[in-house]
Scaffold this active site. Structure first.
Site, PDB file in Angstrom:
ATOM      1  N   LYS A  52      41.784  39.600  28.347  1.00 26.37           N
ATOM      2  CA  LYS A  52      42.316  40.652  29.228  1.00 26.37           C
ATOM      3  C   LYS A  52      42.163  40.199  30.688  1.00 26.37           C
ATOM      4  CE  LYS A  52      40.934  43.872  31.737  1.00 26.37           C
ATOM      5  NZ  LYS A  52      41.795  43.947  32.929  1.00 26.37           N
ATOM      6  N   GLU A 108      27.970  40.600  48.907  1.00 24.66           N
ATOM      7  CA  GLU A 108      29.102  39.707  48.710  1.00 24.66           C
ATOM      8  C   GLU A 108      30.347  40.328  49.344  1.00 24.66           C
ATOM      9  OE1 GLU A 108      30.788  39.242  44.728  1.00 24.66           O
ATOM     10  OE2 GLU A 108      30.715  37.077  45.028  1.00 24.66           O
ATOM     11  N   GLU A 111      29.431  35.904  34.368  1.00 25.25           N
ATOM     12  CA  GLU A 111      29.529  35.123  35.614  1.00 25.25           C
ATOM     13  C   GLU A 111      29.817  36.122  36.724  1.00 25.25           C
ATOM     14  OE1 GLU A 111      28.824  32.147  36.023  1.00 25.25           O
ATOM     15  OE2 GLU A 111      29.008  31.200  34.064  1.00 25.25           O
ATOM     16  N   CYS A 156      33.020  33.162  44.164  1.00 25.70           N
ATOM     17  CA  CYS A 156      31.610  33.515  44.023  1.00 25.70           C
ATOM     18  C   CYS A 156      30.668  32.432  44.540  1.00 25.70           C
ATOM     19  CB  CYS A 156      31.336  33.771  42.553  1.00 25.70           C
ATOM     20  SG  CYS A 156      32.000  32.457  41.527  1.00 25.70           S
TER      21      CYS A 156
HETATM   22  P1  NAP Z   1      35.772  43.192  38.577  1.00 19.25           P
HETATM   23  O1  NAP Z   1      36.283  44.325  39.367  1.00 19.25           O
HETATM   24  O2  NAP Z   1      34.406  43.265  38.041  1.00 19.25           O
HETATM   25  O3  NAP Z   1      36.834  42.967  37.422  1.00 19.25           O
HETATM   26  C1  NAP Z   1      36.731  41.877  36.531  1.00 19.25           C
HETATM   27  C2  NAP Z   1      37.469  42.222  35.259  1.00 19.25           C
HETATM   28  O4  NAP Z   1      36.794  43.303  34.600  1.00 19.25           O
HETATM   29  C3  NAP Z   1      38.901  42.708  35.479  1.00 19.25           C
HETATM   30  O5  NAP Z   1      39.709  42.227  34.439  1.00 19.25           O
HETATM   31  C4  NAP Z   1      38.740  44.202  35.414  1.00 19.25           C
HETATM   32  O6  NAP Z   1      39.929  44.923  35.127  1.00 19.25           O
HETATM   33  C5  NAP Z   1      37.731  44.332  34.306  1.00 19.25           C
HETATM   34  N1  NAP Z   1      37.035  45.612  34.270  1.00 19.25           N
HETATM   35  C6  NAP Z   1      36.795  46.471  35.283  1.00 19.25           C
HETATM   36  N2  NAP Z   1      36.088  47.535  34.847  1.00 19.25           N
HETATM   37  C7  NAP Z   1      35.886  47.350  33.525  1.00 19.25           C
HETATM   38  C8  NAP Z   1      35.218  48.089  32.506  1.00 19.25           C
HETATM   39  N3  NAP Z   1      34.609  49.258  32.782  1.00 19.25           N
HETATM   40  N4  NAP Z   1      35.202  47.590  31.252  1.00 19.25           N
HETATM   41  C9  NAP Z   1      35.790  46.418  30.964  1.00 19.25           C
HETATM   42  N5  NAP Z   1      36.456  45.674  31.882  1.00 19.25           N
HETATM   43  C10 NAP Z   1      36.487  46.125  33.160  1.00 19.25           C
HETATM   44  O7  NAP Z   1      35.840  41.829  39.425  1.00 19.25           O
HETATM   45  P2  NAP Z   1      37.032  41.323  40.332  1.00 19.25           P
HETATM   46  O8  NAP Z   1      37.075  42.209  41.538  1.00 19.25           O
HETATM   47  O9  NAP Z   1      38.248  41.165  39.491  1.00 19.25           O
HETATM   48  O10 NAP Z   1      36.533  39.876  40.730  1.00 19.25           O
HETATM   49  C11 NAP Z   1      35.710  39.627  41.815  1.00 19.25           C
HETATM   50  C12 NAP Z   1      34.282  39.439  41.355  1.00 19.25           C
HETATM   51  O11 NAP Z   1      34.213  38.374  40.403  1.00 19.25           O
HETATM   52  C13 NAP Z   1      33.351  39.016  42.482  1.00 19.25           C
HETATM   53  O12 NAP Z   1      32.152  39.729  42.420  1.00 19.25           O
HETATM   54  C14 NAP Z   1      33.098  37.539  42.204  1.00 19.25           C
HETATM   55  O13 NAP Z   1      31.909  37.041  42.717  1.00 19.25           O
HETATM   56  C15 NAP Z   1      33.134  37.514  40.723  1.00 19.25           C
HETATM   57  N6  NAP Z   1      33.402  36.152  40.275  1.00 19.25           N
HETATM   58  C16 NAP Z   1      32.366  35.423  39.744  1.00 19.25           C
HETATM   59  C17 NAP Z   1      32.581  34.116  39.330  1.00 19.25           C
HETATM   60  C18 NAP Z   1      31.470  33.302  38.721  1.00 19.25           C
HETATM   61  O14 NAP Z   1      31.778  32.332  38.050  1.00 19.25           O
HETATM   62  N7  NAP Z   1      30.212  33.628  38.906  1.00 19.25           N
HETATM   63  C19 NAP Z   1      33.848  33.545  39.437  1.00 19.25           C
HETATM   64  C20 NAP Z   1      34.866  34.307  39.983  1.00 19.25           C
HETATM   65  C21 NAP Z   1      34.619  35.628  40.389  1.00 19.25           C
HETATM   66  P3  NAP Z   1      40.760  45.526  36.385  1.00 19.25           P
HETATM   67  O15 NAP Z   1      41.322  44.349  37.062  1.00 19.25           O
HETATM   68  O16 NAP Z   1      41.754  46.430  35.793  1.00 19.25           O
HETATM   69  O17 NAP Z   1      39.753  46.266  37.245  1.00 19.25           O
END
Ligand code: NAP
Length: 497
Positions: free
Chosen positions: A180, A391, A256, A290
């Site tokens: 997803k 962040e 991650e 990140c």
């Molecule tokens: P996010 O808001 O946490 O969303 C990530 C994924 O989770 C999306 O597909 C999102 O869908 C889904 N999601 C949201 N709420 C959910 C729930 N309650 N149940 C199941 N799935 C759910 O993160 P983002 O804003 O897309 O990405 C940015 C974050 O990713 C930053 O914090 C960044 O640091 C982190 N990141 C970490 C790494 C690493 O390797 N450590 C790499 C890249 C990014 P929707 O899009 O519909 O909300």
């Protein structure tokens, strides 16, 4: 850039069980081009019912896929790698259009994905166990078995890379997958599904269902009783929600999550090289990664020079339409992210940091409607300020001075995050001393963001659980199965005396 009036790219189907199907309880959603704020694609979003169908397909495919000899799974992964290599230029263009990351970056990133798929192919027959010497009378050994159906949930900043890092080891291990992607960037995951289909993967081994996260497809994956593991990249708060939602199903997880990496520049470092890395890693991906070194810790004797250098280089960054190859930096990926970055600029000024470059949205002409942000530099930052602790996920560098090595280590570790860190010094002893004491999953010395498929990637503290990439990635998709065989078949009667 999408011109007004250009028809939307159409992605009306989900990929479930080897078929392109319309959502049963989903909808068609417009995806926005962040370079102009206009819709550029219409994409099928699945709902919980579609996830149920995808999980059922993945479950049905699991017995045959998991038992298939590793070299056969590897052969299919290698076909996929070749397909990805051929498709890389188009995938880069689509990812840039969907999330605004500069084409020069997506080309470099996605251009290397074939190598990573090949690496994972090479692991498909390496999930071996071990024999365990105990008494002579028994033969004990372990085998490793794929965990089952994996739910892969990915973010919008690096959609294809996040999918690769999950699907590569999962498929090599013999798991089947439901992917997803994030709501803001669904397109390239569907393109990846097309490549899996063309490569000849059996129906149901890979399923791709774009959809909403909370309350939608993502949440259903997190709670589905037949999903054995969630491989997630995203924010810490989302990870906690996923854990809570899935508690009754006792899944396995890799998380991650975010980072606030310290990038330490000692005064004995090769200053120019350190500045190349520190400025590059502050603004790459428009600050939306990140592992970026968003906290730049600089030793006092070279601190003012570093501030000047950051300001000088910020003015040199060509922010522009992401599909133009000369643009170094595109827009932020979506409107909320731009608003979030701007709110942190305000917070930094309010808390007393000195804004020495950038800090504003860029508008007018080519920029109109887009979510463009100036590369931003704050000097005289205190590590207690919000811009040093939270962040931001925007192109904002926070420069923090320090005097002694111990202070640098303390500042580096004074963070809830622990994903990555960098340090620059010519002193080998210091490199070893400092790197061994930094609380982070990865430390780069005299380089930064050196990320490869073969080196484990992941964090400690609030940056997550588990590792992606490296041999360790395979472990996250395999269970250990222990067998103990008596060589004698003798078992004493416990009630004989
Ligand atoms: P996010 O808001 O946490 O969303 C990530 C994924 O989770 C999306 O597909 C999102 O869908 C889904 N999601 C949201 N709420 C959910 C729930 N309650 N149940 C199941 N799935 C759910 O993160 P983002 O804003 O897309 O990405 C940015 C974050 O990713 C930053 O914090 C960044 O640091 C982190 N990141 C970490 C790494 C690493 O390797 N450590 C790499 C890249 C990014 P929707 O899009 O519909 O909300």
């Amino acid at each position: 850039m999408q011109q007004a009036g250009t028809p939307l790219a159409d992605y009306p189907h989900l990929y479930i069980g080897g078929q392109w199907v319309a959502p049963v309880d989903g909808e068609q959603v417009e995806s926005i081009d962040p370079s102009n704020g206009r819709p550029w694609a219409r994409v099928a979003f699945g709902g919980p019912g579609d996830i149920d169908a995808a999980v059922a397909a993945a479950r049905a495919a699991f017995p045959a896929w998991s038992r298939r000899p590793g070299h056969e799974r590897a052969a299919l992964l290698r076909r996929l790698a070749d397909a990805c290599e051929r498709a890389a230029p188009e995938l880069a263009r689509l990812e840039t259009t969907d999330n605004g990351r500069a084409l020069r970056e997506t080309r470099a990133d996605i251009g290397g994905h074939a190598n990573a798929w090949h690496w994972y192919a090479s692991l498909a027959d390496k999930g071996s166990g071990r024999t365990i010497p105990i008494e002579d009378s028994v033969h004990a050994f372990t085998t490793r078995r794929p965990v089952g159906v994996v739910g892969a949930i990915t973010p919008w900043n690096v959609p294809l890379m996040a999918a690769l890092w999950k699907l590569g080891p999962a498929l090599a291990a013999g798991c089947t997958v439901v992917l997803k992607p994030a709501e803001h960037t669904p397109v390239t995951s569907l393109e990846l599904a097309r490549l899996f289909h063309e490569a000849g993967f059996p129906p149901g081994v890979v399923n791709v269902v774009p959809g909403w996260g909370a309350g939608g497809a993502g949440e259903r994956l997190a709670t589905h009783p037949d999903v054995a593991k969630i491989a997630f990249t995203g924010e810490g708060e989302t990870a906690k929600a996923i854990l809570r939602a899935g508690a009754d199903t006792l899944k396995r997880y890799t998380f991650e999550l975010g980072g606030k990496a310290p990038h330490i520049v000692f005064d004995d470092a090769d200053f120019d090289q350190a500045m190349n890395a520190a400025t590059g890693s502050a603004w790459a991906l428009c600050g939306q990664s990140c592992a970026l070194g968003s906290r730049v810790l600089v030793q006092r004797p070279v601190y003012e020079r570093a501030v000047e250098e950051f300001a000088r280089r910020a003015a040199r960054v060509r922010v522009g339409p992401p599909l133009h190859v000369e643009s170094h930096m595109g827009p932020q990926a979506h409107a909320q992210q731009l608003a979030k970055t701007l709110s942190y600029v305000e917070a930094g000024v309010h808390e007393g940091a000195e804004l020495v470059a950038g800090g504003r949205r860029i508008t007018g002409g080519d920029y109109d409607g887009g979510y463009y942000m100036q590369p931003t530099v704050f000097a005289r930052v205190d590590n207690r300020m919000r811009i040093a602790r939270e962040e931001i996920f925007g192109p904002v560098a926070a420069l923090i001075p320090f005097d002694e090595e111990e202070e640098a280590i303390a500042l580096a570790n004074d963070s809830s995050y622990g994903l990555a860190a960098g340090l620059w010094t010519r002193d080998v002893g210091r490199a070893l001393r400092v790197s061994s004491r930094i609380e982070a999953g990865m430390v780069w010395v005299n380089t930064y963001r050196y990320i490869r498929w073969s080196t484990p990637y992941g964090g400690v503290k609030a940056s997550g659980w588990g590792r992606e990439n490296g041999l360790e990635a395979l472990d996250a998709y395999l269970d250990v199965h222990t067998t103990i065989i008596s060589k004698t078949g003798q078992f004493a009667d416990p009630y004989a005396s």
